[in-house]
Design a protein around this motif. Sequence first.
Motif, PDB file in Angstrom:
ATOM      1  N   HIS A 237      45.295  17.530  69.779  1.00  0.00           N
ATOM      2  CA  HIS A 237      44.183  18.460  69.610  1.00  0.00           C
ATOM      3  C   HIS A 237      43.974  18.656  68.110  1.00  0.00           C
ATOM      4  O   HIS A 237      44.808  19.269  67.434  1.00  0.00           O
ATOM      5  CB  HIS A 237      44.495  19.795  70.286  1.00  0.00           C
ATOM      6  CG  HIS A 237      44.742  19.678  71.754  1.00  0.00           C
ATOM      7  ND1 HIS A 237      43.747  19.816  72.700  1.00  0.00           N
ATOM      8  CD2 HIS A 237      45.888  19.416  72.439  1.00  0.00           C
ATOM      9  CE1 HIS A 237      44.260  19.650  73.908  1.00  0.00           C
ATOM     10  NE2 HIS A 237      45.554  19.416  73.776  1.00  0.00           N
ATOM     11  N   THR A 238      42.896  18.117  67.599  1.00  0.00           N
ATOM     12  CA  THR A 238      42.602  18.174  66.171  1.00  0.00           C
ATOM     13  C   THR A 238      41.808  19.434  65.852  1.00  0.00           C
ATOM     14  O   THR A 238      40.771  19.688  66.469  1.00  0.00           O
ATOM     15  CB  THR A 238      41.804  16.935  65.745  1.00  0.00           C
ATOM     16  OG1 THR A 238      42.600  15.756  65.977  1.00  0.00           O
ATOM     17  CG2 THR A 238      41.436  17.006  64.274  1.00  0.00           C
ATOM     18  N   ILE A 239      42.291  20.213  64.897  1.00  0.00           N
ATOM     19  CA  ILE A 239      41.602  21.419  64.454  1.00  0.00           C
ATOM     20  C   ILE A 239      40.898  21.070  63.135  1.00  0.00           C
ATOM     21  O   ILE A 239      41.534  20.976  62.080  1.00  0.00           O
ATOM     22  CB  ILE A 239      42.581  22.600  64.255  1.00  0.00           C
ATOM     23  CG1 ILE A 239      43.485  22.769  65.487  1.00  0.00           C
ATOM     24  CG2 ILE A 239      41.810  23.867  63.947  1.00  0.00           C
ATOM     25  CD1 ILE A 239      42.756  23.059  66.776  1.00  0.00           C
ATOM     26  N   VAL A 240      39.604  20.811  63.222  1.00  0.00           N
ATOM     27  CA  VAL A 240      38.846  20.380  62.050  1.00  0.00           C
ATOM     28  C   VAL A 240      38.861  21.479  60.982  1.00  0.00           C
ATOM     29  O   VAL A 240      38.570  22.652  61.277  1.00  0.00           O
ATOM     30  CB  VAL A 240      37.397  20.021  62.440  1.00  0.00           C
ATOM     31  CG1 VAL A 240      36.578  19.658  61.198  1.00  0.00           C
ATOM     32  CG2 VAL A 240      37.400  18.860  63.422  1.00  0.00           C
ATOM     33  N   ASP A 241      39.253  21.102  59.772  1.00  0.00           N
ATOM     34  CA  ASP A 241      39.355  22.006  58.622  1.00  0.00           C
ATOM     35  C   ASP A 241      40.448  23.061  58.787  1.00  0.00           C
ATOM     36  O   ASP A 241      40.514  24.012  58.000  1.00  0.00           O
ATOM     37  CB  ASP A 241      38.015  22.700  58.330  1.00  0.00           C
ATOM     38  CG  ASP A 241      36.929  21.716  57.927  1.00  0.00           C
ATOM     39  OD1 ASP A 241      37.267  20.689  57.313  1.00  0.00           O
ATOM     40  OD2 ASP A 241      35.754  21.977  58.229  1.00  0.00           O
ATOM     41  N   GLY A 242      41.299  22.907  59.791  1.00  0.00           N
ATOM     42  CA  GLY A 242      42.404  23.838  59.966  1.00  0.00           C
ATOM     43  C   GLY A 242      43.510  23.584  58.955  1.00  0.00           C
ATOM     44  O   GLY A 242      43.778  22.436  58.575  1.00  0.00           O
ATOM     45  N   GLY A 243      44.153  24.650  58.527  1.00  0.00           N
ATOM     46  CA  GLY A 243      45.282  24.539  57.619  1.00  0.00           C
ATOM     47  C   GLY A 243      46.594  24.480  58.379  1.00  0.00           C
ATOM     48  O   GLY A 243      46.634  24.072  59.543  1.00  0.00           O
ATOM     49  N   HIS A 244      47.666  24.910  57.723  1.00  0.00           N
ATOM     50  CA  HIS A 244      48.986  24.826  58.338  1.00  0.00           C
ATOM     51  C   HIS A 244      49.296  26.014  59.246  1.00  0.00           C
ATOM     52  O   HIS A 244      50.080  25.878  60.181  1.00  0.00           O
ATOM     53  CB  HIS A 244      50.059  24.729  57.252  1.00  0.00           C
ATOM     54  CG  HIS A 244      51.433  24.459  57.791  1.00  0.00           C
ATOM     55  ND1 HIS A 244      51.761  23.306  58.463  1.00  0.00           N
ATOM     56  CD2 HIS A 244      52.568  25.220  57.776  1.00  0.00           C
ATOM     57  CE1 HIS A 244      53.028  23.344  58.834  1.00  0.00           C
ATOM     58  NE2 HIS A 244      53.537  24.500  58.431  1.00  0.00           N
ATOM     59  N   MET A 245      48.703  27.163  58.993  1.00  0.00           N
ATOM     60  CA  MET A 245      49.078  28.387  59.697  1.00  0.00           C
ATOM     61  C   MET A 245      48.180  28.621  60.915  1.00  0.00           C
ATOM     62  O   MET A 245      47.555  29.673  61.084  1.00  0.00           O
ATOM     63  CB  MET A 245      49.033  29.578  58.736  1.00  0.00           C
ATOM     64  CG  MET A 245      49.926  29.421  57.514  1.00  0.00           C
ATOM     65  SD  MET A 245      51.673  29.116  57.926  1.00  0.00           S
ATOM     66  CE  MET A 245      52.108  30.688  58.661  1.00  0.00           C
ATOM     67  N   LEU A 246      48.124  27.668  61.803  1.00  0.00           N
ATOM     68  CA  LEU A 246      47.200  27.714  62.930  1.00  0.00           C
ATOM     69  C   LEU A 246      47.406  28.911  63.863  1.00  0.00           C
ATOM     70  O   LEU A 246      46.422  29.445  64.381  1.00  0.00           O
ATOM     71  CB  LEU A 246      47.272  26.402  63.719  1.00  0.00           C
ATOM     72  CG  LEU A 246      46.837  25.151  62.958  1.00  0.00           C
ATOM     73  CD1 LEU A 246      47.002  23.908  63.836  1.00  0.00           C
ATOM     74  CD2 LEU A 246      45.396  25.270  62.473  1.00  0.00           C
TER      75      LEU A 246
END
Length: 263
Positions: A237-246
């Motif tokens: 599951h790709t979180i576009v523009d997501g950082g490390h602290m999801l």
Amino acid sequence: MSDDTDKNVPLRAEIFGAAEGTKVLVLLHGFGGTHHIWRQVVASLRDADPCLSIIAYDLPGHGENLDAPDSGPPKRAAQLITADLTRRGVQHFHLAGHSMGGAIAALIAISTPERVSSLSLVAPGGFGPEIDIKTLSAFAAAETPEELRRCLGAMSAPGTVMADDDMKALAASRAQPGQTSMLEAIAAGMTRDGKQGQLPGEWLEKLTMPVALLWGTADSILPYHQSQGIPAHFALHTIVDGGHMLPEECPETVAHIIALTGR
């Protein structure tokens, strides 16, 4: 994986919901945090399934489990958590982990696959050699809410807001005697020649339970390309523009994927 002596080492955890006989989800936070990182994820999960029982641990060497013996290496944390679940009478459970907690969760699933009903890994450690150890080392040494907010901001997607209460709670945890020195020691052991240890691909291939992998494309701590080349049966599951602290950036999405994987 754990020996009999570990069964006599109780770990502290916050438990949400009831009771025996219900579906159990175990949550493991990332390096330098506490179980409070899951606060918003837990709220979403409990709204969706009020019967869900959630056990949210502080990792060994962190927070309320700072005094756990021989804390530090992920393998040791996996041993202690597995033994504590046995002590609690929890034989089968769903499992989710973020960052370092993701590596620990994977080790638990690898060592006791018959106990893990589903596995959700959120930007997990151990999937590639690259890691921003400089930022993690600074996070290990941070003590005040301002220092912690600055470090977490560097790990997160732009615009992520860290709640004041969360920063105060994390600072209170850091105020425990020995906490920052323990975290600095754990950080120092994370890498060799600037590279983190990796989970062998053949170990991951053998996992047969449903496995979800969540990763942000803008993760600056563990780069997104480490999600490539995963076993074919893993759901990415790709979180576009997501950082490390999801768990803090997009808690409702994280909760949805954990729940979907555990159906």
